[in-house]
Design a protein around this motif. Structure first.
Motif, PDB file in Angstrom:
ATOM      1  N   SER A 399       0.836  -1.206   0.000  1.00 35.26           N
ATOM      2  CA  SER A 399       0.000   0.000   0.000  1.00 35.26           C
ATOM      3  C   SER A 399       0.867   1.251   0.000  1.00 35.26           C
ATOM      4  O   SER A 399       0.579   2.228  -0.696  1.00 35.26           O
ATOM      5  CB  SER A 399      -0.921   0.009   1.225  1.00 35.26           C
ATOM      6  N   TYR A 400       1.953   1.221   0.779  1.00 33.33           N
ATOM      7  CA  TYR A 400       2.870   2.361   0.828  1.00 33.33           C
ATOM      8  C   TYR A 400       3.608   2.534  -0.492  1.00 33.33           C
ATOM      9  O   TYR A 400       3.695   3.641  -1.039  1.00 33.33           O
ATOM     10  CB  TYR A 400       3.867   2.183   1.973  1.00 33.33           C
ATOM     11  N   ASP A 401       4.156   1.430  -1.025  1.00 35.76           N
ATOM     12  CA  ASP A 401       4.937   1.497  -2.262  1.00 35.76           C
ATOM     13  C   ASP A 401       4.123   2.055  -3.416  1.00 35.76           C
ATOM     14  O   ASP A 401       4.668   2.708  -4.313  1.00 35.76           O
ATOM     15  CB  ASP A 401       5.466   0.111  -2.644  1.00 35.76           C
ATOM     16  N   GLU A 402       2.812   1.789  -3.393  1.00 34.40           N
ATOM     17  CA  GLU A 402       1.965   2.217  -4.505  1.00 34.40           C
ATOM     18  C   GLU A 402       1.604   3.695  -4.426  1.00 34.40           C
ATOM     19  O   GLU A 402       1.153   4.283  -5.402  1.00 34.40           O
ATOM     20  CB  GLU A 402       0.696   1.346  -4.514  1.00 34.40           C
ATOM     21  N   LEU A 403       1.840   4.301  -3.262  1.00 31.91           N
ATOM     22  CA  LEU A 403       1.502   5.714  -3.098  1.00 31.91           C
ATOM     23  C   LEU A 403       2.337   6.581  -4.030  1.00 31.91           C
ATOM     24  O   LEU A 403       3.516   6.305  -4.246  1.00 31.91           O
ATOM     25  CB  LEU A 403       1.767   6.171  -1.659  1.00 31.91           C
ATOM     26  N   PRO A 404       1.736   7.648  -4.583  1.00 33.05           N
ATOM     27  CA  PRO A 404       2.567   8.625  -5.299  1.00 33.05           C
ATOM     28  C   PRO A 404       3.523   9.298  -4.320  1.00 33.05           C
ATOM     29  O   PRO A 404       3.288   9.313  -3.114  1.00 33.05           O
ATOM     30  CB  PRO A 404       1.540   9.625  -5.856  1.00 33.05           C
ATOM     31  N   HIS A 406       4.255  12.315  -3.457  1.00 33.08           N
ATOM     32  CA  HIS A 406       3.805  13.379  -2.566  1.00 33.08           C
ATOM     33  C   HIS A 406       3.033  12.832  -1.368  1.00 33.08           C
ATOM     34  O   HIS A 406       3.004  13.460  -0.308  1.00 33.08           O
ATOM     35  CB  HIS A 406       2.960  14.404  -3.324  1.00 33.08           C
ATOM     36  N   LEU A 407       2.404  11.661  -1.498  1.00 35.78           N
ATOM     37  CA  LEU A 407       1.694  11.073  -0.369  1.00 35.78           C
ATOM     38  C   LEU A 407       2.637  10.266   0.526  1.00 35.78           C
ATOM     39  O   LEU A 407       2.426  10.180   1.738  1.00 35.78           O
ATOM     40  CB  LEU A 407       0.550  10.184  -0.860  1.00 35.78           C
ATOM     41  N   LYS A 408       3.674   9.683  -0.061  1.00 34.55           N
ATOM     42  CA  LYS A 408       4.649   8.952   0.752  1.00 34.55           C
ATOM     43  C   LYS A 408       5.284   9.872   1.789  1.00 34.55           C
ATOM     44  O   LYS A 408       5.383   9.557   2.973  1.00 34.55           O
ATOM     45  CB  LYS A 408       5.738   8.356  -0.139  1.00 34.55           C
TER      46      LYS A 408
END
Length: 845
Positions: A399-404, A406-408
């Motif tokens: 779920s984290y890796d898939e974040l763009p 700016h959201l990470k």
């Protein structure tokens, strides 16, 4: 290295701004800035390549950590130049003129040093990427994800019975030709389990001619999805062209009822999906269904799933959690001591089925050792690093890796807060913007975009909304699940943003960038914390101690005292220390309750953009803030009777809270109502008007000139003076207004301009503690047509004299979809009992 990439973007923009606007800089500086911009562009490209590596090799990780340090060093140089420029624009640098050559010399030397290090970094990364590319193509077979029918092992489903019955009801009652159902939520919540149970239910299966399961996952190729479906419909399929494959699918499903499960969808090619669904709609028989599971709510929206067919599984109850845990952890009835420890461990799983199964599986292998159980209970966070926990942590990691990007970077900031903290959204967003992690884009300000980012994290189920505005979902307070926090602090530690002990508590190091300071910590740690960029006081008591070392935090951008009460501290010394933090961008002083006056040295904070005083009730003098020309948000709460003259010079101000409208005669030198018109970028205005206030006929168009104003809040301070209504009737609001709040207004009728003709763009209205008898109906225009409100949400609270027929209000507000009504006992035909609080939502069919 999400924050590295984000900071690169910020720094590149700063360099561009300097090159474009800072014409007073020496020519040698411009050469160095040009060189830096070129190197930053190249570094961004190299960094993008490192994101594609399957594993971060040690050399890449080490280089990226060094690169981030370089970027922060360059950011400090940029900030110092911009702060210096602010002084020169004001002409207040005359006393420092003799130091000017030294400043330019030192800055030029620093720039050359950074550029030299960037050059070495580029060479190192470039060599490694070349080696990696050769390794990747050195004869190794590229692994391709295969899409097959989901292997399903029948097992008892615990705690999901209601979910299953609800979805079965949707399937059996549908009259659609192709029903689209969405199941979304964070990893480990049971989405796939529910879909599997439906897919293998004999009563469900009896409804369909064809059953198809596609495990989409992250590598979602349109071709592979179609290939998987065709292989399940036809054993030998030789079609390879995408158009032919789509045609073949429609041909094989023509006239047949089918159930299709698209499991774990992360992103979509909207054009292809629209074509795919269009073909299915025309082919399948009536009563067909497609079920989509995803961690992202917007995926369902993009795939055409109506909100009435959205389903989010809830976390398991305590009883269901224990039942699931027991079946995995115990082979027989557990001993009392094992049960006690097991339940303590279970509390930390938060009702997540996947987390419960993972911890139970580990404990099952140690079922005869209470010592081991106690060790796992004590060191829960450390235990989750064990390979047995990869299903839980990997689901969150995915779920984290898939974040763009700016959201990470925004999500990693939660690592600074203690476990189970309830975090005020505004504090968090001020931090994001103050450190440069969020920047405005298009018509949205950075703060507005920050709220969008937070909502997206909530939508992706990585952040939990504790309190939100019902009508539009704006998050006011939030928190993260313990397992999500475990992932966040693990990544933050890997990327050297902070260090954490075995209990997940933050420890200060010389390399820490963010710190949630608690009363257990010693302020001596600040002596070696020159890299720290964000400091939040997270203790809720008044025993937090500070000393002069806070002034040594030269890189600090964010300083927040809002969660504590510093009643026992010398505010004079504290303010002097704070005044030396020249790079500070966000300062929240709400917890400094004894603050009475800002020292002259406060003028040094030329980089300050967010300044919050709410809660500083003893504050009487803030004259020196008028030099802080970069201020974007100024929040005074209700601490100051009148604002000083010169506030109108803060030309970048977008939000002003705590403005008491002054009298021209009582406060001839203070900030007046008429001065507001100079704050042309103002978007939010919260003001109070009382018996000593003055708004004249000449000032009627002041608010009208604020073309960007979206939010207006007026507090009449419980005043029953007739002048209040006279003054407010004079005011003409800007047509751009989206939200209006009116409180403690003790007159019979509302100001004349509160009507749909003047407020044509108003979307939300809140009226509280008022004596109004009627609410403006829709007026007629000159040609006889009727103006209607465009309001979507409203709040009426303690309006005991209000006599209004709700049915008439609904006619005047055709777009109304949410209402919060309380203590309005004369309201007629309201569809809910209103003895206390009543929430009304328009029914959406």
């Amino acid at each position: 290295m999400a924050v590295v990439d984000a900071m690169l973007q910020v720094l590149t923009q700063q360099v561009f701004t300097i090159l474009k606007e800072q014409a007073s800089f020496p020519l040698d500086f411009k050469d160095q800035f040009e060189l830096m911009k070129t190197k930053l562009d190249l570094t961004k490209a190299l960094l993008a390549d490192t994101e594609n590596l399957n594993e971060k090799k040690k050399v890449v990780t080490a280089n990226l950590i060094q690169l981030r340090d370089l970027i922060y060093e360059a950011d400090n140089i940029m900030t110092d130049c911009l702060v210096r420029d602010e002084y020169e624009k004001e002409g207040s640098c005359t006393s420092l003129t003799f130091k000017k050559p030294l400043f330019w010399y030192q800055t030029g030397k620093k720039l050359k040093d950074v550029n030299s290090k960037l050059d070495a970094m580029e060479r190192s990364l470039g060599i490694h990427l070349k080696y990696q590319e050769q390794s990747d193509h050195g004869g190794k077979t590229t692994q391709v994800t295969k899409y097959t029918v989901q292997d399903y092992v029948p097992s008892e489903v615990i705690g999901l019975e209601e979910d299953l019955e609800k979805l079965k009801g949707w399937i059996s009652d549908t009259k659609d030709k192709l029903l689209r159902v969405g199941i979304f939520g964070m990893g480990g919540l049971g989405k796939t389990t529910i879909a599997q149970k439906l897919f293998n239910d004999q009563h469900v299966a009896a409804r369909y001619d064809k059953m198809i399961w596609v495990s989409v996952s992250q590598v979602s190729s349109d071709r592979r999805i179609m290939r998987s479906m065709l292989e399940q419909l036809e054993s030998h399929c030789s079609v390879s062209d995408e158009a032919q494959m789509l045609h073949k699918l429609n041909e094989l499903l023509k006239g047949k009822t089918c159930l299709i499960v698209m499991d774990d969808v992360w992103k979509i090619n909207r054009g292809w999906w629209n074509q795919f669904f269009s073909g299915l709609d025309g082919a399948v028989g009536k009563g067909s269904c497609i079920i989509i599971t995803t961690r992202k709510e917007d995926v369902l929206t993009s795939m055409g799933v109506g909100r009435s067919q959205f389903h989010t599984p809830k976390v398991l109850t305590n009883n269901d959690s224990w039942l699931l845990f027991s079946k995995s952890a115990f082979s027989s009835c557990p001993d009392a001591q094992f049960e006690k420890v097991g339940k303590e461990i279970l509390e930390k799983c938060g009702g997540l089925p996947l987390a419960i199964k993972a911890i139970a599986s580990l404990l099952a292998s140690k079922s005869y050792s209470i010592v081991h159980w106690n060790e796992i209970n004590k060191n829960f966070h450390e235990s989750t690093a064990d390979a047995n926990f990869t299903p839980v942590m990997m689901s969150l990691k995915l779920s984290y890796d898939e974040l763009p990007i700016h959201l990470k970077q925004c999500l990693l900031c939660f690592s600074a807060y203690p476990e189970d903290s309830e975090i005020q959204a505004e504090q968090l967003i001020h931090w994001w913007v103050g450190e440069g992690l969020v920047q405005g884009k298009g018509s949205k300000t950075a703060k507005e975009l920050g709220y969008c980012y937070l909502s997206e994290l909530v939508t992706r189920c990585l952040v939990e909304a504790v309190h939100r505005r019902e009508y539009d979902g704006r998050v006011y307070c939030c928190k993260v699940h313990d397992l999500v926090r475990e992932l966040i602090i693990r990544i933050a530690e890997e990327e050297s943003f902070g260090k954490f002990d075995e209990h997940g508590r933050q420890e200060m190091t010389g390399d820490s960038r963010w710190l949630g300071f608690t009363s257990e910590m010693n302020p001596e740690i600040f002596r070696k914390s020159s890299k720290l960029r964000a400091l939040l006081i997270t203790s809720a008591d008044d025993h937090v101690v500070f000393d002069r070392h806070i002034g040594s935090l030269g890189s600090l951008r964010v300083l927040d005292f809002s969660l504590t009460k510093l009643a026992k501290i010398s505010t004079e010394k504290l303010m002097e220390w704070i005044s030396s933090l020249k790079r500070l961008a966000y300062l929240n002083l709400s917890g400094v309750v004894g603050l009475k006056e800002l020292p002259k040295s406060f003028r040094k904070l030329r980089n300050l953009q967010f300044l919050v005083f709410a809660g500083c009730n003893e504050l009487v003098k803030i004259d020196h803030i008028t030099s802080l020309r970069k201020l974007v948000v100024l929040d005074l709460g209700s601490c100051l009777l009148y604002l000083p003259s010169g506030i109108e010079k803060l030309s970048h101000l977008q939000e002003l809270s705590g403005f008491n409208v002054a009298s021209n005669s009582r406060s001839p030198t203070g900030f007046k109502f008429c001065d507001l018109e100079k704050l042309v970028h103002l978007r939010v205005l919260r003001m109070s008007i009382g018996k000593d206030s003055e708004i004249t006929e000449k000032e009627r168009e002041v608010l009208l000139k604020l073309k960007k104003l979206k939010v207006l809040s007026i507090d009449a301070q419980d005043c029953e003076d007739n002048n209040i209504s006279t003054m407010l009737n004079i005011v003409l609001p800007p047509p751009s207004l989206r939200e209006l709040y009116l409180r403690r207004y003790h007159r019979d009728t509302l100001p004349k301009w509160i009507n749909p003709e003047k407020l044509s763009n108003l979307q939300y209205i809140c009226i509280e503690n008022a004596d109004i008898i009627d609410f403006q109906t829709s007026p007629k225009s000159v040609d006889g047509s009727v103006f209607r409100w465009n309001i979507e949400g409203l709040r009426f609270k303690v309006l005991r004299n209000l006599k209004l027929d709700w049915k008439n209000l609904e006619k005047d507000m055709p777009l109304l979809r949410y209402a919060d009504v309380s203590d309005c006992l004369n309201l007629q035909n309201f569809p809910r009992p209103i003895n206390n609080l009543a929430i009304w939502r328009r029914r959406v069919d």
